[in-house]
Design a protein around this motif. Structure first.
Motif, short mmCIF file in Angstrom:
data_model
loop_
_atom_site.label_atom_id
_atom_site.label_comp_id
_atom_site.label_asym_id
_atom_site.label_seq_id
_atom_site.Cartn_x
_atom_site.Cartn_y
_atom_site.Cartn_z
N ALA A 243 0.86 -1.18 0.00
CA ALA A 243 0.00 0.00 0.00
C ALA A 243 0.90 1.23 0.00
CB ALA A 243 -0.91 0.00 1.22
N VAL A 244 0.82 2.01 -1.06
CA VAL A 244 1.67 3.20 -1.19
C VAL A 244 0.77 4.42 -1.32
CG1 VAL A 244 3.51 4.30 -2.52
CG2 VAL A 244 3.39 1.81 -2.38
N ALA A 245 0.87 5.32 -0.36
CA ALA A 245 0.04 6.53 -0.40
C ALA A 245 0.40 7.40 -1.60
CB ALA A 245 0.19 7.31 0.90
N ASN A 246 1.70 7.47 -1.90
CA ASN A 246 2.19 8.25 -3.03
C ASN A 246 2.70 7.29 -4.10
OD1 ASN A 246 3.36 9.97 -4.86
ND2 ASN A 246 4.81 10.90 -3.42
N PRO A 247 1.98 7.11 -5.22
CA PRO A 247 2.41 6.16 -6.26
C PRO A 247 3.81 6.44 -6.79
CG PRO A 247 0.16 6.87 -6.65
CD PRO A 247 0.68 7.74 -5.56
N ASP A 248 4.28 7.69 -6.68
CA ASP A 248 5.63 8.02 -7.15
C ASP A 248 6.70 7.26 -6.38
OD1 ASP A 248 4.55 9.75 -8.99
OD2 ASP A 248 4.84 11.54 -7.76
#
Length: 480
Positions: A298-303
């Motif tokens: 789970a990544v809050a910031n896709p970057d």
């Protein structure tokens, strides 16, 4: 993002990478004797380093991080992005013979040299402006990209990371010119390509292979995540007309055609690079898509998805290697843009005003131009609030102002010079105006500027019979 032990090992590897690159540049510093050695690698590059440097310049840090993020967020429809980037590259392949022959005949260094040979000196300035805007911005973006890695690994403040990156890349490029850039790309490009394919295989099997991935629940709001149709026509069209069409007028590519020791080396190197660029771009998108469905990430910031993926799937030694691969990808792209922009300053600003100066003088000016280019890019990296917008504008300027004149120049030996100048300035002015106005109606500047350039193309293709009056007048004036 990394613990103390991981940070320590990463720091050793990053420092070792920097020392190696500086050592390589020092080695080539002793071998560079002429202006051509510095700007076009002495026109003596063999096929293998040419392949690696072409791949390295095509797949940069923004491509690696951006395509992983796109695949992670939107799915496999993003595979059309590397395909779209390849179309213009394939078209360019059929003109390599003419580009290489003209460059060799007239000792060309920049794209402006080629256009001036067809349209006259009137097109040098708009070509130069377009290239400097695009290349200074994207070089600044690479400074920021490396600094972001340093921030994630060491917690280093972004401005400090930008300054360190600027100092290293400026010194590296100042010392070795394009010759060192090509050979460092041969090493970094190989590392980059192998690393990306290795990561794809690792993520694929860590995700449970295709059976598990295809059976996973699709992300909320994106039922077409695994479909190749999961991309809008508008998004693909904008990408093909900007990043895709931009491939045709990339000065760093043209310089490599002129750096090749023979036409065969240029053609073979570029053909292989096109195939690998498509495969590497597709692999990067698949890494993101497979990780989204098959790994519990789970990544809050896709970057930041690339970093999360390597941390979740790789043991420490391999994770360190992949961070080095990322840095290799960014650096191999950054120094290529860096030297291309610096060559424009030396060749298109200084050289026309210093006629009669010897080769040693122009070699010194080339190194001074690297410093000038680095300061422009550094200023953009530190102070430009929206650096990406500047690069988009520069890319649009290249496509809208330079693409059509370049195609005309490649297809017709004697186009109308005045028509070429009008066509170029018309496309450029329209693209800049549309950017300044803030993309009215949601249209990208390239959607307006490129049609304007195409509409003005008949002026450059004016038949010779229609130009006779002006030609006669010029002849009469010359006689007087």
């Amino acid at each position: 993002m990394f613990d103390t032990r991981e940070t320590f090992i990463l720091s050793i590897m990053i420092i070792a990478c920097g020392v190696f690159l500086m050592g390589l540049s020092l080695y080539f510093f002793r071998r560079i004797k002429t202006y051509d050695d510095y700007n076009v690698a002495g026109r003596s590059t063999s096929t293998f380093p040419l392949i690696c440097t072409l791949i390295g310049t095509a797949v940069g840090g923004s491509t690696l991080l951006g395509f992983v993020s796109k695949g992670y967020t939107f799915g496999m429809g993003q595979l059309w992005l590397p395909v779209g980037m390849t179309f213009a590259g394939i078209a360019l392949y059929f003109f390599i013979g003419k580009i290489h022959a003209e460059g060799e005949r007239l000792n060309m260094v920049t794209l402006a040299d080629f256009l001036v040979s067809r349209f006259g000196e009137g097109v040098r300035v708009p070509t130069l402006l377009s290239i400097l805007c695009a290349y200074a911005a994207i070089t600044g973006m690479q400074f920021v990209a490396v600094a972001t890695v340093l921030k994630l690994v060491f917690g280093m403040a972004l401005p400090v990371g930008i300054l360190l990156t600027w100092a290293l890349l400026t010194a590296k490029t100042w010392l070795g010119g394009l010759m060192a850039v090509i050979w460092s790309d041969a090493i970094l490009g190989t590392l980059q390509t192998l690393g990306i394919f290795f990561l794809l295989v690792t993520v694929y099997y860590a995700s449970g292979s295709w059976e598990f991935i295809s059976a996973a629940s699709m992300p909320e709001g994106n039922p077409d995540f695994l479909s190749l149709t999961g991309i809008s026509g508008h998004e693909l069209a904008v990408y093909m007309l900007t990043i895709g069409a931009y491939q045709f007028v990339r000065q760093d590519l043209w310089q490599r055609f002129w750096a090749a020791r023979s036409l065969k080396a240029a053609r073979t190197g570029y053909a292989v690079a096109i195939v690998f660029t498509l495969l590497v771009g597709g692999a990067v998108v698949l890494i993101g898509a497979f990780a989204k469905l098959g790994l519990d990430i789970a990544v809050a910031n896709p970057d930041l998805s690339f970093y999360a993926i390597i941390k979740a799937t790789l043991p420490l030694p391999l994770m360190v290697s992949m961070v080095v691969v990322l840095l290799a990808t960014i650096i191999s792209c950054a120094d290529s843009f860096f030297i291309a922009g610096a060559s424009s300053i030396a060749n298109d600003i200084i050289k026309p005003r210093m006629k009669g100066r010897d080769d040693a003088f122009m070699l010194r000016m080339s190194r001074h131009s690297v410093v000038a280019m680095s300061l422009i890019s550094l200023g953009l990296a530190l102070y430009a609030p929206r650096l990406l917008d500047i690069w988009i504008l520069g890319s649009a300027m290249l496509v809208c102002g330079v693409l059509v004149p370049t195609v005309v120049a490649l297809c017709r030996r004697t186009p109308d010079p005045r028509g070429g100048v009008i066509m170029m300035w018309g496309g450029l002015a329209t693209a800049v105006l549309w950017q300044v106005l803030g993309h009215p109606f949601g249209l990208h500047p390239v959607m307006i500027g490129l049609p304007v350039s195409l509409a003005l193309m008949p002026l450059a293709l004016m038949p010779l019979a229609l130009r006779k009056p002006s030609l006669s007048l010029s002849t009469e004036s010359a006689a007087r």
